[in-house]
Every structure is written in structure tokens, then in C-alpha cells.
Motif scaffolding. Structure first.
Motif, PDB file in Angstrom:
ATOM      1  N   GLN A 269      91.572  46.904  10.692  1.00 19.32           N
ATOM      2  CA  GLN A 269      90.891  45.729  11.217  1.00 19.32           C
ATOM      3  C   GLN A 269      90.227  46.059  12.554  1.00 19.32           C
ATOM      4  O   GLN A 269      90.915  46.272  13.553  1.00 19.32           O
ATOM      5  CB  GLN A 269      91.888  44.583  11.438  1.00 19.32           C
ATOM      6  CG  GLN A 269      92.632  44.116  10.200  1.00 19.32           C
ATOM      7  CD  GLN A 269      93.662  43.065  10.559  1.00 19.32           C
ATOM      8  OE1 GLN A 269      94.485  43.253  11.450  1.00 19.32           O
ATOM      9  NE2 GLN A 269      93.620  41.940   9.866  1.00 19.32           N
ATOM     10  N   PRO A 270      88.895  46.090  12.637  1.00 15.65           N
ATOM     11  CA  PRO A 270      88.241  46.264  13.932  1.00 15.65           C
ATOM     12  C   PRO A 270      88.545  45.081  14.849  1.00 15.65           C
ATOM     13  O   PRO A 270      88.752  43.956  14.391  1.00 15.65           O
ATOM     14  CB  PRO A 270      86.753  46.297  13.571  1.00 15.65           C
ATOM     15  CG  PRO A 270      86.694  46.571  12.104  1.00 15.65           C
ATOM     16  CD  PRO A 270      87.938  45.985  11.526  1.00 15.65           C
ATOM     17  N   VAL A 271      88.575  45.352  16.168  1.00 17.99           N
ATOM     18  CA  VAL A 271      88.808  44.316  17.166  1.00 17.99           C
ATOM     19  C   VAL A 271      87.575  44.265  18.069  1.00 17.99           C
ATOM     20  O   VAL A 271      87.277  45.228  18.782  1.00 17.99           O
ATOM     21  CB  VAL A 271      90.076  44.596  17.995  1.00 17.99           C
ATOM     22  CG1 VAL A 271      90.333  43.452  18.979  1.00 17.99           C
ATOM     23  CG2 VAL A 271      91.284  44.799  17.085  1.00 17.99           C
ATOM     24  N   ALA A 272      86.839  43.153  18.020  1.00 19.32           N
ATOM     25  CA  ALA A 272      85.605  43.006  18.799  1.00 19.32           C
ATOM     26  C   ALA A 272      85.945  42.551  20.211  1.00 19.32           C
ATOM     27  O   ALA A 272      86.403  41.420  20.420  1.00 19.32           O
ATOM     28  CB  ALA A 272      84.673  41.998  18.129  1.00 19.32           C
TER      29      ALA A 272
ATOM     30  N   ASP B 169     100.029  29.556  12.353  1.00 14.44           N
ATOM     31  CA  ASP B 169      98.993  28.516  12.339  1.00 14.44           C
ATOM     32  C   ASP B 169      97.741  28.925  13.114  1.00 14.44           C
ATOM     33  O   ASP B 169      96.615  28.706  12.663  1.00 14.44           O
ATOM     34  CB  ASP B 169      99.547  27.216  12.928  1.00 14.44           C
ATOM     35  CG  ASP B 169     100.691  26.660  12.107  1.00 14.44           C
ATOM     36  OD1 ASP B 169     100.618  26.707  10.863  1.00 14.44           O
ATOM     37  OD2 ASP B 169     101.672  26.190  12.712  1.00 14.44           O
ATOM     38  N   SER B 170      97.917  29.529  14.279  1.00 15.21           N
ATOM     39  CA  SER B 170      96.776  29.812  15.155  1.00 15.21           C
ATOM     40  C   SER B 170      96.085  31.121  14.847  1.00 15.21           C
ATOM     41  O   SER B 170      94.918  31.309  15.217  1.00 15.21           O
ATOM     42  CB  SER B 170      97.240  29.834  16.610  1.00 15.21           C
ATOM     43  OG  SER B 170      98.074  30.966  16.860  1.00 15.21           O
ATOM     44  N   ARG B 171      96.795  32.084  14.216  1.00 19.48           N
ATOM     45  CA  ARG B 171      96.304  33.447  13.986  1.00 19.48           C
ATOM     46  C   ARG B 171      95.926  34.108  15.307  1.00 19.48           C
ATOM     47  O   ARG B 171      95.082  35.004  15.349  1.00 19.48           O
ATOM     48  CB  ARG B 171      95.118  33.488  13.016  1.00 19.48           C
ATOM     49  CG  ARG B 171      95.302  32.697  11.749  1.00 19.48           C
ATOM     50  CD  ARG B 171      96.631  32.954  11.068  1.00 19.48           C
ATOM     51  NE  ARG B 171      96.739  34.327  10.534  1.00 19.48           N
ATOM     52  CZ  ARG B 171      97.844  34.803   9.982  1.00 19.48           C
ATOM     53  NH1 ARG B 171      98.947  34.035   9.943  1.00 19.48           N
ATOM     54  NH2 ARG B 171      97.867  36.031   9.509  1.00 19.48           N
ATOM     55  N   ALA B 172      96.549  33.691  16.398  1.00 21.21           N
ATOM     56  CA  ALA B 172      96.251  34.219  17.721  1.00 21.21           C
ATOM     57  C   ALA B 172      97.274  35.276  18.122  1.00 21.21           C
ATOM     58  O   ALA B 172      98.456  35.214  17.756  1.00 21.21           O
ATOM     59  CB  ALA B 172      96.233  33.107  18.755  1.00 21.21           C
ATOM     60  N   ALA B 173      96.803  36.250  18.869  1.00 19.63           N
ATOM     61  CA  ALA B 173      97.658  37.298  19.402  1.00 19.63           C
ATOM     62  C   ALA B 173      97.141  37.691  20.777  1.00 19.63           C
ATOM     63  O   ALA B 173      96.054  37.271  21.200  1.00 19.63           O
ATOM     64  CB  ALA B 173      97.682  38.502  18.467  1.00 19.63           C
ATOM     65  N   TYR B 174      97.926  38.496  21.481  1.00 19.76           N
ATOM     66  CA  TYR B 174      97.575  38.965  22.816  1.00 19.76           C
ATOM     67  C   TYR B 174      97.629  40.487  22.818  1.00 19.76           C
ATOM     68  O   TYR B 174      98.552  41.083  22.240  1.00 19.76           O
ATOM     69  CB  TYR B 174      98.534  38.385  23.854  1.00 19.76           C
ATOM     70  CG  TYR B 174      98.436  36.885  23.959  1.00 19.76           C
ATOM     71  CD1 TYR B 174      97.729  36.271  24.995  1.00 19.76           C
ATOM     72  CD2 TYR B 174      99.029  36.053  23.006  1.00 19.76           C
ATOM     73  CE1 TYR B 174      97.623  34.896  25.086  1.00 19.76           C
ATOM     74  CE2 TYR B 174      98.917  34.672  23.075  1.00 19.76           C
ATOM     75  CZ  TYR B 174      98.221  34.101  24.112  1.00 19.76           C
ATOM     76  OH  TYR B 174      98.109  32.730  24.184  1.00 19.76           O
ATOM     77  N   VAL B 175      96.650  41.120  23.465  1.00 18.10           N
ATOM     78  CA  VAL B 175      96.632  42.571  23.551  1.00 18.10           C
ATOM     79  C   VAL B 175      96.377  43.009  24.991  1.00 18.10           C
ATOM     80  O   VAL B 175      95.777  42.283  25.784  1.00 18.10           O
ATOM     81  CB  VAL B 175      95.567  43.215  22.631  1.00 18.10           C
ATOM     82  CG1 VAL B 175      95.924  43.026  21.172  1.00 18.10           C
ATOM     83  CG2 VAL B 175      94.178  42.684  22.930  1.00 18.10           C
TER      84      VAL B 175
ATOM     85  N   GLU C 219      92.718  36.494  14.601  1.00 21.01           N
ATOM     86  CA  GLU C 219      92.418  37.136  13.332  1.00 21.01           C
ATOM     87  C   GLU C 219      91.439  36.267  12.540  1.00 21.01           C
ATOM     88  O   GLU C 219      91.649  35.057  12.396  1.00 21.01           O
ATOM     89  CB  GLU C 219      93.700  37.347  12.524  1.00 21.01           C
ATOM     90  CG  GLU C 219      93.503  38.161  11.258  1.00 21.01           C
ATOM     91  CD  GLU C 219      94.807  38.383  10.507  1.00 21.01           C
ATOM     92  OE1 GLU C 219      94.949  39.427   9.858  1.00 21.01           O
ATOM     93  OE2 GLU C 219      95.695  37.489  10.582  1.00 21.01           O
ATOM     94  N   GLU C 220      90.375  36.878  12.065  1.00 17.27           N
ATOM     95  CA  GLU C 220      89.378  36.143  11.294  1.00 17.27           C
ATOM     96  C   GLU C 220      89.993  35.652   9.979  1.00 17.27           C
ATOM     97  O   GLU C 220      90.919  36.262   9.448  1.00 17.27           O
ATOM     98  CB  GLU C 220      88.173  37.034  10.994  1.00 17.27           C
ATOM     99  CG  GLU C 220      87.367  37.432  12.228  1.00 17.27           C
ATOM    100  CD  GLU C 220      86.724  36.236  12.898  1.00 17.27           C
ATOM    101  OE1 GLU C 220      86.338  35.277  12.201  1.00 17.27           O
ATOM    102  OE2 GLU C 220      86.628  36.234  14.142  1.00 17.27           O
ATOM    103  N   PRO C 221      89.490  34.515   9.446  1.00 20.98           N
ATOM    104  CA  PRO C 221      90.046  33.969   8.197  1.00 20.98           C
ATOM    105  C   PRO C 221      90.053  34.971   7.047  1.00 20.98           C
ATOM    106  O   PRO C 221      90.935  34.920   6.185  1.00 20.98           O
ATOM    107  CB  PRO C 221      89.121  32.780   7.898  1.00 20.98           C
ATOM    108  CG  PRO C 221      88.624  32.356   9.242  1.00 20.98           C
ATOM    109  CD  PRO C 221      88.468  33.621  10.033  1.00 20.98           C
ATOM    110  N   SER C 222      89.106  35.895   7.055  1.00 26.23           N
ATOM    111  CA  SER C 222      89.057  36.913   6.006  1.00 26.23           C
ATOM    112  C   SER C 222      90.208  37.904   6.099  1.00 26.23           C
ATOM    113  O   SER C 222      90.511  38.614   5.130  1.00 26.23           O
ATOM    114  CB  SER C 222      87.736  37.680   6.085  1.00 26.23           C
ATOM    115  OG  SER C 222      87.671  38.431   7.301  1.00 26.23           O
ATOM    116  N   GLY C 223      90.859  37.977   7.277  1.00 20.54           N
ATOM    117  CA  GLY C 223      91.937  38.934   7.480  1.00 20.54           C
ATOM    118  C   GLY C 223      91.458  40.354   7.664  1.00 20.54           C
ATOM    119  O   GLY C 223      92.260  41.293   7.661  1.00 20.54           O
TER     120      GLY C 223
END
Length: 403
Positions: free
Chosen positions: A124-127, A151-157, A176-180
Motif C-alpha cells: 500500500q503506497p502512502v501519499a 470505523d475510522s480507518r485512521a492510523a498515525y505514523v 486507509e482508502e476504502p479500496s484498501g
């Protein structure tokens, strides 16, 4: 120690929901082939050669000096066979392991995330803007999934970037985009953290209190570790939005603890006690790597003291390696009240018992180890032989389950 959780681990391995992955034929070591690849049969990790600058380490000792080299029996890992199951391979300089149920996420220092789900390994590329700078120990490093990730599909890097001719780090929120298939940056949490080719920090994690904790290195400016006005050489504590919590030990400051050289591992036991691993100087002054109990506002002494030395107002380590070097990175709490420690220079997984101050080796044979995790009774390790300091073998790097 209670071994029941390890017995469960052995049983769970028989019904592992994520099949083992293996690289496609002809793929060069250290490269993830294609966007996705199907799961294949389990493999056993190849034994890695020692790194060229590694000197054999003597048995690790607690700060009190007690020799624990004969502590091979007992403990949480008495039933490990030494065999491994490969969940992912051909990973290019991986750094962090995170779980969402049966789905596994891994960061790659070059700026991507690998997702392991439903028997598939997806890159998964990260923009990001600015983009990731992979230099020295920098790159896309720590990853923490938001508590509401389902629920949020949010993460921290935590990632390194270039600012003029300098290196900096920042903590950001991504989704994370809905497409995964990819991730997008959505917010900056903390920017302009000093960075360097070494002593770059990088571990982030949500604590039991819901706050985000971040480890930073001294960025080769050792005096910054004692400067509470700098965020370098610290463990920081912040809200998920990047605000300073009102109950932080220094009013108006992210600084939770200081006097750190380069901490790359944090975790909490079930009783809420926080621990951190710490890289000591591995050159002429010896190893002096540490395991510390982290207390709010505490000063862990770098660079004023080394190893078991202490002074007024300083907190000594629970354990240090003396003149030897393990280069501990990620750590993981176990249900037995001990901590797994992933060792780079030591090329081993060790178990640290805070109650006794003892450290003992429980597994080796995969080369450098960057991260360790315990998830649903299983022990995961992430090798790190493709970072320029190891000796990559076929299929490196790998995510392994110990059996």
C-alpha cells in the motif's frame, strides 16, 4: 511463570487464519514483488550470517551484575521449538508490526505499508507531503492504528523528511482508502522533530490512557536529551489531535520523560506500567543498552551518565548490557508480566523480566530483529537484514511466527 498462554499459542498455530506468504520465483531479496501476491505454503526462515561489525556478545546481565546465562529453562518460552512460520517475505527494510484483528500491517522504511489479509500480501503506497526520506535510520518508521480504526480507518505514523540540508521527523494522521490499496495523509500531529542518520527514534504507540506516546532520538546532538525545551532525546505524550495533555509532567510541554539517547521500543504491562528499550553507545565506550521503567517527568541521564551510573535526580535503568551491545528495538509485553525485546546487533529475541532484572535469549537464527509482538497468544517477529547493516538471505526480510 504461567505457561498457559504459550500452550494456547501452539494450538492456535494449527488454525492460523493468515496463510504463510512466500516470494515469487525470481524476485530479488529485499523487494516486495508486485502489488499483491497470493499466500503460499509455510517456510522456515533461513539462518542469517552475523553482521560484519558485530562482535560476539557475552551473556546479558542485569545492572546488579547477576549472570543469567544458564536461565534457559522455564519462563514464558519454555515450550518454543525454535521453528518458525513465515507470514510475509521479501520485505524491503520493514520497521513496525500492527494488528487489526486477523489483519496485519507492516511499515516499510521506503514509504509504504504492507497489508496481510485474507491470505494476500498487498503493498500500500502512502501519499505524504513532504514525502518520506529514507536515509540512515530514517524513513517511514512507527505505526499506531487509531483506537477506533475499525470505523475510522485512521492510523498515525512517524516519518523522516528533508528540510533543506537537514533531516526532520513528524507524526501525522493517515487514513486507509476504502479500496484498501493505499493511504492518504489527513493531518499533521507534530512536526519539526530533530532527525539524523542515526539516533532518529521513531516508535509510537497508544497508551492505556488513550494518549499517543512517541520516542525521539537525540539526533546526534546528545545535549538535547537534557534540554526539556527540545523534543529530541525524549518520550513525548500527546492527545490524538496533537495537543499537550493538561496532566503532562511539564506544563505546556509534550515531554513525558527525558535523558534518552535513542529509544526504539515502548509498551505497557497489564498493570499499566510503561517500559522502554534504549540504545546505548556501541563504540569505544561499550554497549550499555538499557531497559527502563518509564515514569512521568523522570530523567534517564543521557549523556551525563552511562549504564548503571546515576546521580541526583536521575533514574537508573532496570537493566543494562554493560560493555556488550544488543541494540534493542521494538518490545512487546507478555501476559506473564515480562517483555519481549527485538535485538538488532544482538540478532536475537530476548525476554526481560522487570521483577528480577534478568534478560535471557529465547530465540535466534533469523539475523537482525527490528520488532516483536504478541497477538492472540502468538509471538511475531520482524527481521531487519535489508537495512544495509545485516546479511540478507533468500526471502529477507520476513514476518515470522515462532512455534
Amino acid at each position: 511463570m504461567n505457561l498457559s498462554w504459550n500452550r494456547k499459542a501452539a494450538a492456535l498455530l494449527l488454525v492460523l487464519p493468515i496463510a504463510a506468504c512466500s516470494g515469487q520465483a525470481g524476485s530479488p531479496p529485499g523487494l516486495l514483488p508486485a502489488d499483491e501476491k497470493p499466500a503460499q505454503a509455510p517456510d522456515v526462515a533461513a539462518e542469517a550470517s552475523p553482521e560484519t561489525d558485530k562482535t560476539p556478545a557475552a551473556p546479558a546481565q542485569p545492572s546488579g551484575g547477576e549472570d543469567t546465562s544458564d536461565a534457559a529453562a522455564g519462563g514464558a518460552f519454555a515450550e518454543l521449538t525454535g521453528e518458525t512460520q513465515v507470514l510475509a517475505d521479501n520485505l524491503d527494510t520493514p520497521w513496525e508490526i500492527q494488528f487489526d484483528g486477523d489483519t496485519v500491517y507492516l511499515t516499510l522504511r521506503g514509504g509504504s505499508i504492507v497489508k496481510l489479509a485474507d491470505g494476500r500480501q498487498t503493498l500500500q503506497p502512502v501519499a505524504l507531503n513532504p514525502g518520506v526520506l529514507e536515509a540512515g535510520e530514517g524513513g517511514l518508521l512507527g505505526l499506531a492504528l487509531a483506537p477506533d480504526f475499525a470505523d475510522s480507518r485512521a492510523a498515525y505514523v512517524y516519518h523522516t523528511y528533508g528540510k533543506g540540508n537537514e533531516m526532520r521527523n513528524r507524526v501525522i494522521r493517515i487514513e486507509e482508502e476504502p479500496s484498501g490499496k493505499s493511504w492518504t495523509e489527513t493531518a499533521t500531529v507534530l512536526d519539526d522533530i530533530p532527525g539524523a542518520r542515526v539516533h532518529d527514534g521513531g516508535r509510537i504507540a497508544f497508551g492505556p490512557d488513550g494518549m499517543l506516546y512517541v520516542t525521539t532520538g537525540d539526533a546526534q546532538d546528545d545535549g538535547s536529551a537534557q534540554d526539556t525545551g527540545s523534543v529530541a532525546g525524549k518520550i513525548l505524550r500527546m492527545t490524538p489531535e496533537g495537543e499537550v495533555p493538561s496532566d503532562n509532567p511539564i506544563e505546556g510541554s509534550y515531554v513525558y520523560s527525558y535523558g534518552h539517547r535513542n529509544s526504539q521500543g515502548i509498551d505497557w504491562l497489564e498493570n499499566g506500567t510503561m517500559y522502554a528499550s534504549e540504545h546505548g553507545p556501541s563504540g569505544s565506550s561499550g554497549g550499555h543498552d538499557e531497559m527502563n521503567e518509564i515514569k512521568p517527568g523522570a530523567n534517564y541521564g543521557w549523556p551525563d551518565v552511562l549504564g548503571g551510573e546515576t546521580g541526583d535526580g536521575l533514574t537508573p535503568p532496570l537493566y543494562h548490557t554493560g560493555e556488550d551491545a544488543l541494540a534493542p528495538s521494538g518490545i512487546a509485553a507478555t501476559p506473564d508480566g515480562t517483555l519481549l525485546v527485538a535485538n538488532l546487533r544482538g540478532e536475537s529475541l530476548t525476554e526481560f523480566d522487570p521483577a528480577t532484572g534478568e534478560m535471557r535469549e529465547v530465540w535466534s537464527g533469523g539475523g537482525r530483529i527490528r520488532d516483536a509482538a504478541v497477538h492472540e497468544g502468538r509471538i511475531y517477529i520482524l527481521t531487519n537484514n535489508t537495512d544495509g547493516r545485516g546479511s540478507p538471505q533468500s526471502g529477507d526480510d520476513k514476518l515470522l511466527i515462532l512455534q
